[in-house]
Design a protein around this motif. Structure first.
Motif, PDB file in Angstrom:
ATOM      1  N   LEU A   1       0.839  -1.199   0.000  1.00  0.00           N
ATOM      2  CA  LEU A   1       0.000   0.000   0.000  1.00  0.00           C
ATOM      3  C   LEU A   1       0.875   1.250   0.000  1.00  0.00           C
ATOM      4  CD1 LEU A   1      -2.759  -1.013   2.586  1.00  0.00           C
ATOM      5  CD2 LEU A   1      -2.769  -1.298   0.099  1.00  0.00           C
ATOM      6  N   ALA A   2       1.924   1.242   0.821  1.00  0.00           N
ATOM      7  CA  ALA A   2       2.854   2.372   0.852  1.00  0.00           C
ATOM      8  C   ALA A   2       3.724   2.411  -0.405  1.00  0.00           C
ATOM      9  CB  ALA A   2       3.725   2.295   2.102  1.00  0.00           C
ATOM     10  N   PHE A   3       4.171   1.242  -0.856  1.00  0.00           N
ATOM     11  CA  PHE A   3       5.025   1.171  -2.050  1.00  0.00           C
ATOM     12  C   PHE A   3       4.330   1.803  -3.251  1.00  0.00           C
ATOM     13  CE2 PHE A   3       6.452  -1.234  -5.842  1.00  0.00           C
ATOM     14  CZ  PHE A   3       7.817  -0.947  -5.798  1.00  0.00           C
ATOM     15  N   ASN A   4       3.044   1.555  -3.386  1.00  0.00           N
ATOM     16  CA  ASN A   4       2.307   2.083  -4.533  1.00  0.00           C
ATOM     17  C   ASN A   4       1.966   3.563  -4.399  1.00  0.00           C
ATOM     18  OD1 ASN A   4       1.739   0.028  -6.687  1.00  0.00           O
ATOM     19  ND2 ASN A   4       1.062  -1.149  -4.920  1.00  0.00           N
ATOM     20  N   GLN A   5       2.314   4.182  -3.252  1.00  0.00           N
ATOM     21  CA  GLN A   5       2.173   5.634  -3.098  1.00  0.00           C
ATOM     22  C   GLN A   5       3.404   6.379  -3.619  1.00  0.00           C
ATOM     23  OE1 GLN A   5      -0.622   7.022  -1.833  1.00  0.00           O
ATOM     24  NE2 GLN A   5      -1.557   5.050  -1.358  1.00  0.00           N
ATOM     25  N   VAL A   6       4.481   5.645  -3.882  1.00  0.00           N
ATOM     26  CA  VAL A   6       5.754   6.269  -4.239  1.00  0.00           C
ATOM     27  C   VAL A   6       5.742   6.655  -5.715  1.00  0.00           C
ATOM     28  CG1 VAL A   6       8.257   5.924  -4.355  1.00  0.00           C
ATOM     29  CG2 VAL A   6       6.946   4.948  -2.462  1.00  0.00           C
TER      30      VAL A   6
ATOM     31  N   GLU B   1       3.713   2.386 -18.152  1.00  0.00           N
ATOM     32  CA  GLU B   1       2.385   2.995 -18.171  1.00  0.00           C
ATOM     33  C   GLU B   1       1.412   2.214 -17.298  1.00  0.00           C
ATOM     34  OE1 GLU B   1      -0.726   4.588 -21.559  1.00  0.00           O
ATOM     35  OE2 GLU B   1       0.150   2.592 -21.822  1.00  0.00           O
ATOM     36  N   ALA B   2       1.453   0.883 -17.383  1.00  0.00           N
ATOM     37  CA  ALA B   2       0.558   0.062 -16.580  1.00  0.00           C
ATOM     38  C   ALA B   2       0.890   0.174 -15.097  1.00  0.00           C
ATOM     39  CB  ALA B   2       0.645  -1.392 -17.033  1.00  0.00           C
ATOM     40  N   ILE B   3       2.171   0.241 -14.756  1.00  0.00           N
ATOM     41  CA  ILE B   3       2.569   0.381 -13.358  1.00  0.00           C
ATOM     42  C   ILE B   3       2.095   1.727 -12.818  1.00  0.00           C
ATOM     43  CG2 ILE B   3       4.530   0.512 -11.770  1.00  0.00           C
ATOM     44  CD1 ILE B   3       6.028  -1.323 -13.811  1.00  0.00           C
TER      45      ILE B   3
ATOM     46  N   LEU C   1       9.663   5.525  -8.610  1.00  0.00           N
ATOM     47  CA  LEU C   1      10.526   4.397  -8.255  1.00  0.00           C
ATOM     48  C   LEU C   1       9.928   3.038  -8.624  1.00  0.00           C
ATOM     49  CD1 LEU C   1      13.184   3.424  -6.983  1.00  0.00           C
ATOM     50  CD2 LEU C   1      11.994   3.422  -4.753  1.00  0.00           C
ATOM     51  N   PRO C   2       8.649   2.755  -8.357  1.00  0.00           N
ATOM     52  CA  PRO C   2       8.125   1.439  -8.742  1.00  0.00           C
ATOM     53  C   PRO C   2       8.274   1.136 -10.227  1.00  0.00           C
ATOM     54  CG  PRO C   2       6.660   2.463  -7.167  1.00  0.00           C
ATOM     55  CD  PRO C   2       7.678   3.512  -7.541  1.00  0.00           C
ATOM     56  N   GLU C   3       8.098   2.152 -11.081  1.00  0.00           N
ATOM     57  CA  GLU C   3       8.299   1.923 -12.511  1.00  0.00           C
ATOM     58  C   GLU C   3       9.736   1.523 -12.801  1.00  0.00           C
ATOM     59  OE1 GLU C   3       5.216   5.360 -12.452  1.00  0.00           O
ATOM     60  OE2 GLU C   3       6.603   4.365 -11.067  1.00  0.00           O
ATOM     61  N   GLN C   4      10.685   2.192 -12.154  1.00  0.00           N
ATOM     62  CA  GLN C   4      12.093   1.886 -12.388  1.00  0.00           C
ATOM     63  C   GLN C   4      12.447   0.477 -11.913  1.00  0.00           C
ATOM     64  OE1 GLN C   4      14.607   5.069 -10.795  1.00  0.00           O
ATOM     65  NE2 GLN C   4      12.983   6.540 -11.207  1.00  0.00           N
ATOM     66  N   LEU C   5      11.841   0.058 -10.808  1.00  0.00           N
ATOM     67  CA  LEU C   5      12.162  -1.249 -10.248  1.00  0.00           C
ATOM     68  C   LEU C   5      11.446  -2.389 -10.958  1.00  0.00           C
ATOM     69  CD1 LEU C   5      12.047  -0.455  -6.417  1.00  0.00           C
ATOM     70  CD2 LEU C   5      14.073  -0.666  -7.874  1.00  0.00           C
ATOM     71  N   LEU C   6      10.224  -2.148 -11.440  1.00  0.00           N
ATOM     72  CA  LEU C   6       9.353  -3.241 -11.866  1.00  0.00           C
ATOM     73  C   LEU C   6       9.111  -3.321 -13.370  1.00  0.00           C
ATOM     74  CD1 LEU C   6       6.644  -3.058  -9.061  1.00  0.00           C
ATOM     75  CD2 LEU C   6       8.413  -4.790  -9.331  1.00  0.00           C
ATOM     76  N   GLU C   7       9.459  -2.287 -14.124  1.00  0.00           N
ATOM     77  CA  GLU C   7       9.201  -2.347 -15.561  1.00  0.00           C
ATOM     78  C   GLU C   7       9.908  -3.568 -16.153  1.00  0.00           C
ATOM     79  OE1 GLU C   7       9.312   0.423 -19.594  1.00  0.00           O
ATOM     80  OE2 GLU C   7      10.415   1.065 -17.798  1.00  0.00           O
ATOM     81  N   GLY C   8       9.129  -4.425 -16.803  1.00  0.00           N
ATOM     82  CA  GLY C   8       9.655  -5.654 -17.375  1.00  0.00           C
ATOM     83  C   GLY C   8       9.912  -6.755 -16.366  1.00  0.00           C
TER      84      GLY C   8
END
Length: 313
Positions: free
Chosen positions: A181-186, A232-234, A189-196
C-alpha cells in the motif's frame, strides 16, 4: 466442460503472437467455454475493455490487483448459464485506457455505470474483488437506481482504518504487513524497479495469499505479468492506491447501501467482514469461503460460483 460449470482453461501457447493480428484478450476469451468475446466501449471519457458472454440478467465482474478480467475465467462459464456476464478491465487495467486521472473509486464506478448504459442495461448485478470490490461498493452507493444486487469479495471499501496499518512488525507479529500500500504511493521508483519485471511482484503476492499456489498457474501469472509490466501500466495501477485519501473521504460521506449485498471472505477477514459489512448496508449476508485466502475466485471457484449464482438468482 465439467458438470458444475467450472472451467480451468488450458489455452496452451496463447501468449505467443498468433500472426493474425488478433489480440491476446480475444484469444483468451475464445479459450473459454461458452462463446465469450473481447469487446471495447468508449464511456465516460475512457475506452474500457471487457469480456462478455451468456444470456440473462446482466452481471458485471470487477477484478482485483494484480489481476485482470482473467481472474474470473474459472467461474464465467457457470455464471453465463444464467446471466449476461461482463468481466471488465476497469480504468487503468489490462486492455483499458490508462489516463492521467480519474482513479477515485467513485469516478471508476461512474465508468461502469456508463458502460452498463452503453450496453443497454438500466440496472445491473455487480460483483468485485479487491480494488474491484471498492468500485462495486461505490457503484451501489452512488447509483442505487441502477443496482440490482452487489457482491463484495474479500475486501470492504477502504476506510479510516487504512491509516493505522503498521509497517514494522512487533515481535511475534506474523503479519502480513501491507507494505505494498505504501510502495504504490511512491512516485517513479516502482516503474524503475518493476518495468519488465512485474512477474516477481505477482509471484510474491500470489504465493503470500494462496493456500495452494498451483491454483494460479505459471501461465496465468504470465498473463498478469504481461498486463502490468509496462511503465504505463505500473503508473496507472499505482493510481488506484494513490486515490485512497479521496476514497476515504467519499466513504465517510456514504449512507448504507440499500441494494441486497453479499460478502464473501475467508478466515480472519471473514470475521472482520461479518462485523463491518452489516453497518454498510441495509440487507447484508456474509458467507465464509473455506480453504483459501485472498484470491478466492481462482482458488475456490466452485464455492464462489455457487454463492454468486444463489445470490444473484
Amino acid at each position: 466442460m465439467p458438470p458444475n460449470g467450472i472451467q480451468t482453461p488450458t489455452p496452451g501457447g496463447i501468449l505467443e503472437d498468433s500472426g493474425t493480428g488478433e489480440s491476446l484478450d480475444s484469444r483468451l476469451a475464445a479459450s473459454l467455454d461458452g462463446s465469450f468475446s473481447s469487446e471495447y466501449a468508449e464511456v465516460n471519457g475512457v475506452r474500457l475493455h471487457y469480456v462478455t458472454g451468456g444470456r440473462g440478467t446482466p452481471l458485471v465482474l470487477l477484478p482485483g490487483w494484480p489481476e485482470t478480467w482473467w481472474e474470473y475465467r474459472k467461474v464465467m462459464p457457470a455464471l453465463a448459464a444464467h446471466h449476461r456476464v461482463m468481466a471488465v478491465d476497469f480504468r487503468g487495467m489490462g486492455g483499458s485506457d490508462k489516463p492521467a486521472s480519474g482513479f477515485e473509486k467513485k469516478t471508476m464506478a461512474a465508468d461502469i455505470r456508463e458502460l452498463a448504459r452503453h450496453l443497454g442495461h438500466d440496472r445491473i448485478n455487480i460483483a468485485g474483488h479487491g480494488i474491484g470490490a471498492m468500485i462495486a461498493f461505490a457503484y451501489a452507493n452512488n447509483h442505487p437506481e441502477a443496482t440490482e444486487k452487489v457482491a463484495i469479495l474479500n475486501t470492504t471499501h477502504i476506510d479510516n482504518s487504512y491509516y493505522d496499518f503498521p509497517m514494522v512488525p512487533r515481535p511475534g507479529d506474523k503479519g502480513p504487513h501491507r507494505w505494498w500500500l505504501a510502495f504504490n504511493q511512491v512516485n517513479d521508483l516502482p516503474e524503475q524497479l518493476l518495468e519488465g519485471r512485474y512477474r516477481h511482484l505477482i509471484d510474491y503476492m500470489f504465493d503470500l495469499s494462496l493456500v495452494n499456489p498451483d491454483a494460479i498457474t505459471p501461465y496465468d501469472r504470465d498473463v498478469y505479468a504481461r498486463a502490468y509490466s509496462s511503465a504505463e501500466a505500473i503508473r496507472a495501477s499505482k493510481a488506484w492506491f494513490q486515490a485512497y485519501q479521496r476514497d476515504i473521504e467519499d466513504f465517510n460521506a456514504y449512507a448504507p447501501v440499500t441494494a441486497p449485498m453479499l460478502g464473501l471472505a475467508y478466515g480472519t477477514f471473514y470475521d472482520y467482514m461479518r462485523e463491518a459489512l452489516p453497518a454498510q448496508g441495509t440487507d447484508v449476508r456474509v458467507v465464509e469461503i473455506e480453504n483459501t485466502r485472498n484470491y478466492l475466485v481462482e482458488e475456490q471457484p466452485e464455492a464462489v460460483a455457487r454463492e454468486l449464482l444463489s445470490f444473484f438468482a
